[in-house]
Every structure is written in structure tokens, then in C-alpha cells.
Design an enzyme around this catalytic site. Structure first.
Site, PDB file in Angstrom:
ATOM      1  N   LYS A 277       0.833  -1.243   0.010  1.00 53.38           N
ATOM      2  CA  LYS A 277       0.198  -0.032   0.093  1.00 53.38           C
ATOM      3  C   LYS A 277       0.744   1.144   0.063  1.00 53.38           C
ATOM      4  CE  LYS A 277      -3.480  -2.466   2.587  1.00 53.38           C
ATOM      5  NZ  LYS A 277      -4.269  -2.651   4.033  1.00 53.38           N
TER       6      LYS A 277
ATOM      7  N   GLN B 196      -3.566  -1.299  10.138  1.00 49.45           N
ATOM      8  CA  GLN B 196      -3.738  -2.627   9.525  1.00 49.45           C
ATOM      9  C   GLN B 196      -4.206  -3.473  10.251  1.00 49.45           C
ATOM     10  OE1 GLN B 196      -2.911  -3.132   6.324  1.00 49.45           O
ATOM     11  NE2 GLN B 196      -3.559  -5.423   6.720  1.00 49.45           N
TER      12      GLN B 196
ATOM     13  N   ASP C 233     -10.633   3.207   5.426  1.00 51.91           N
ATOM     14  CA  ASP C 233     -10.793   1.870   5.134  1.00 51.91           C
ATOM     15  C   ASP C 233     -12.332   1.737   5.231  1.00 51.91           C
ATOM     16  OD1 ASP C 233      -9.090   0.051   4.519  1.00 51.91           O
ATOM     17  OD2 ASP C 233      -7.975  -0.260   6.843  1.00 51.91           O
TER      18      ASP C 233
HETATM   19  C1  BQF Z   1      -3.184 -10.004  -5.244  1.00 54.46           C
HETATM   20  C2  BQF Z   1      -6.264  -8.603   3.738  1.00 54.46           C
HETATM   21  C3  BQF Z   1      -7.139 -10.925   4.766  1.00 54.46           C
HETATM   22  C4  BQF Z   1      -6.820  -9.903   5.963  1.00 54.46           C
HETATM   23  C5  BQF Z   1      -6.258  -8.772   6.004  1.00 54.46           C
HETATM   24  C6  BQF Z   1      -2.714  -8.025  -4.361  1.00 54.46           C
HETATM   25  C7  BQF Z   1      -3.403  -7.992  -1.819  1.00 54.46           C
HETATM   26  C8  BQF Z   1      -3.598  -9.186  -1.866  1.00 54.46           C
HETATM   27  C9  BQF Z   1      -3.513  -9.915  -3.074  1.00 54.46           C
HETATM   28  C10 BQF Z   1      -3.307  -7.093  -0.543  1.00 54.46           C
HETATM   29  C11 BQF Z   1      -5.394  -7.941   2.417  1.00 54.46           C
HETATM   30  C12 BQF Z   1      -5.776  -8.686   1.166  1.00 54.46           C
HETATM   31  C13 BQF Z   1      -5.092  -7.000   2.562  1.00 54.46           C
HETATM   32  C14 BQF Z   1      -3.200  -9.275  -4.084  1.00 54.46           C
HETATM   33  C15 BQF Z   1      -4.542  -6.148   1.506  1.00 54.46           C
HETATM   34  C16 BQF Z   1      -5.607  -7.687   0.044  1.00 54.46           C
HETATM   35  O1  BQF Z   1      -2.288  -9.829  -6.141  1.00 54.46           O
HETATM   36  O2  BQF Z   1      -4.018 -11.183  -5.672  1.00 54.46           O
HETATM   37  C17 BQF Z   1      -2.627  -7.038  -3.061  1.00 54.46           C
HETATM   38  O3  BQF Z   1      -2.391  -6.189  -0.283  1.00 54.46           O
HETATM   39  N1  BQF Z   1      -4.579  -6.852   0.158  1.00 54.46           N
HETATM   40  C18 BQF Z   1      -4.968  -6.309   4.002  1.00 54.46           C
HETATM   41  O4  BQF Z   1      -4.497  -5.076   3.874  1.00 54.46           O
HETATM   42  O5  BQF Z   1      -5.599  -6.804   4.935  1.00 54.46           O
HETATM   43  C19 BQF Z   1      -6.256  -8.101   4.833  1.00 54.46           C
HETATM   44  C20 BQF Z   1      -6.802 -10.041   3.610  1.00 54.46           C
END
Ligand code: BQF
Length: 292
Positions: free
Chosen positions: A52, A96, A119
Site C-alpha cells: 500500500k 492494519q 478503510d
Molecule cells: C493479489 C487482507 C485478509 C486480512 C487482512 C494484491 C493484496 C492481496 C493480493 C493486498 C488483504 C488482502 C489486505 C493481491 C490487502 C488484499 O495480487 O492477488 C494485493 O495487499 N491486500 C490487507 O491489507 O489486509 C488483509 C486480507
């Protein structure tokens, strides 16, 4: 079968945001600023925040990351949120998740100024979304809606079946697609672990949204011929052939389900990248709101 390319779509959106930031700069306006709060060393969380942060840099946002040790007290996290609430260079605050167990996540979310809640997790924003008011939509549901839009898949009048009822995906995406808006207006069913037979519901889906958190939870026998499949799962599977030691898979048995579907999102490169793109969209909007 159409492969829904979230990676490419997110890049298109990032380019659009870059242009918008350049315009703000030219007009002498403040550039969007996003603050990340990362507590502890959960490897997935570290990688999400890194990704991010890079996205912010790419589009020309200002961003800061506060990395705190896992033992940080709830009081200290709340104080940091307060600091960013009062910082006029910061338009969005992202804590996060998940947070360490000794910290009350809900309390931290509620400490964020709803105008900086990019968010879309603050109860005020969740409530506004639910009754169809203008607000920050949470990034993953928003990313799903945007993907459908950009692939001309209109949910209006369709039967959307969501599998999973989490507060970050299942519940908000069901609510968004239920709204009487041109990009939504679906008939929505939410199936979950309380169902006796999940496949009874999934077989009726014109659009199936899988947010289960389990590899291969959705198999080909569970879907209708020609359904649109949106796979929200991000599961790490051990893989010694990768230098990271793992690979990502979704909740859908992709190889078999894709043959039966009319369109499908891959993992990686489907909904995940859209989550990041919509965080940027929300942050740009937060900055524009503060300029008014
Ligand atoms: C891709 C997330 C569960 C719990 C907390 C690109 C992300 C993921 C996959 C990513 C996620 C999931 C995020 C791909 C942010 C998605 O290429 O398929 C990017 O960074 N995510 C998060 O911040 O917290 C989570 C899933």
C-alpha cells in the site's frame, strides 16, 4: 470465459489517480496524505502495508508508516490515531488489521475520525453505506463493485450469492450490491457456515462472491453454468518451489470452476490489487473533501 484482470484494472485506476494528483499539485492544492499504523510483525500484514505504501508513492501521495512493536499498549495506539486525526497533512488513517490480541480493534477503529476512515470500517461509515448515503466504502467490497462496473457486468436484477459474512467483506459487499443504485440493485443471498448445505445457495448464483478463507471451498459442482465468479480468498499455501516458501490461492477451485463460468477473477491478480486501488480512491476523496 472472461478472465477478470484485477491487476490491469487496478493499474488503470492508479494511473487515473496519478493524473488527479498532478492536477491538485498544479492548482496549488495539498496532495493526499495517508498514514499507516502497523503493530507487530505479522508477515502478511507487513507485506500488505509495504504494498500500500508503494502504491501511494507511485501515484504521488504523501504517506507515513508508523511501525510499532507487538507489545505496544492500546493507549499508545489510540494516542497515535489521535495524533493523525489532528494532522492536517493526513487525510486518511489506516490501521492494519489484525491487531495483537491485547488491543481492542473496535475501540481503535472508533477512535479514527470518520472523515479520515479510508478503510470504511468506522460504524458511522458502515451505517451510512447501509442506508445508501455518500461515504467511504470499504476497499474490498468497493473494489469488487468497481471490477464489475469496468467489465460491464451489471448486477441489477441478478442473483448475487455471497459466501461469508465477515465485517470486512461478506456483510459490506452484500449491503452494497443490495442498494437501489444503477451499479447495484441485485437480489442478494448471504450464505455462511450456519447453512446446512452451502451448495443449495451457490448453485442459484448468477454472480458468486466467495469470501470464505479456505482453499477450494467452491468447486465446479457448486456453481451454475455461466455464472460470474468473484474470488476474494487470499490463502497462503506452502510451496517449496517459491522463494517466499508459499503461493497464494483463492477460495475457488479455479481450474475446474473457470470452465463452467462466464467470467472469473484469478488469485493472485483479481480482487486483491483492486483493494489497494480503492484505498487510493478513498484517500483522494478524503483529501478533496478537506479542500472544500
Ligand atoms: C493479489 C487482507 C485478509 C486480512 C487482512 C494484491 C493484496 C492481496 C493480493 C493486498 C488483504 C488482502 C489486505 C493481491 C490487502 C488484499 O495480487 O492477488 C494485493 O495487499 N491486500 C490487507 O491489507 O489486509 C488483509 C486480507
Amino acid at each position: 470465459m472472461i478472465m477478470i484482470d484485477g491487476k490491469q484494472t487496478s493499474q488503470t485506476i492508479r494511473n487515473e489517480i496519478k493524473v488527479a494528483v498532478e492536477k491538485l499539485k498544479k492548482e496549488g492544492k495539498q496532495i493526499p496524505g495517508l498514514a499507516f499504523i502497523l503493530v507487530g510483525n505479522n508477515p502478511a500484514s507487513v507485506s500488505y502495508v509495504t504494498g500500500k505504501g508503494k502504491a501511494c508513492e507511485e501515484v504521488g501521495f504523501y504517506s507515513v508508516t508508523e511501525r510499532l512493536p507487538a507489545e505496544t499498549s492500546e493507549t499508545d495506539v489510540l494516542a497515535l490515531v489521535q495524533k493523525f486525526n489532528n494532522d492536517s497533512a493526513i487525510h486518511g488513517i489506516l490501521v492494519q488489521l489484525p491487531l495483537p490480541k491485547h488491543i481492542d480493534e473496535q475501540k481503535v477503529i472508533e477512535a479514527i475520525n470518520p472523515k479520515k476512515d479510508v478503510d470504511g470500517f468506522h460504524p458511522i461509515n458502515v451505517g451510512k453505506m447501509m442506508i445508501g448515503l455518500e461515504t467511504f466504502y470499504s476497499c474490498t467490497p468497493f473494489g469488487i463493485v468497481e471490477l464489475l462496473k469496468r467489465y460491464n457486468i451489471n448486477p441489477s436484477g441478478k442473483h448475487v450469492v455471497v459466501v461469508g459474512r465477515s465485517n470486512i467483506v461478506g456483510k459490506p459487499v452484500a449491503n452494497m450490491l443490495l442498494q437501489k443504485k444503477e451499479w447495484a440493485n441485485a437480489v442478494v443471498t448471504v450464505a455462511h457456515t450456519g447453512a446446512k448445505d452451502i451448495s443449495y445457495y451457490t448453485k442459484q448464483a448468477d454472480i458468486l462472491i466467495a469470501a470464505v478463507g479456505k482453499p477450494n471451498a467452491i468447486t465446479a459442482d457448486m456453481i451454475k453454468e455461466g455464472a460470474v465468479i468473484i474470488d476474494v480468498g487470499i490463502n497462503r499455501i506452502d510451496d517449496v518451489t517459491k522463494k517466499t516458501g508459499f503461493r497464494l490461492v483463492g477460495d475457488v477451485d479455479f481450474e475446474n470452476v473457470k470452465e463452467k463460468s462466464s467470467a472469473i477473477t484469478p488469485v493472485p491478480g483479481g480482487v486483491g490489487p483492486m483493494t489497494i486501488a480503492m484505498l487510493l480512491v478513498n484517500t483522494l476523496k478524503a483529501a478533496e473533501n478537506s479542500n472544500q
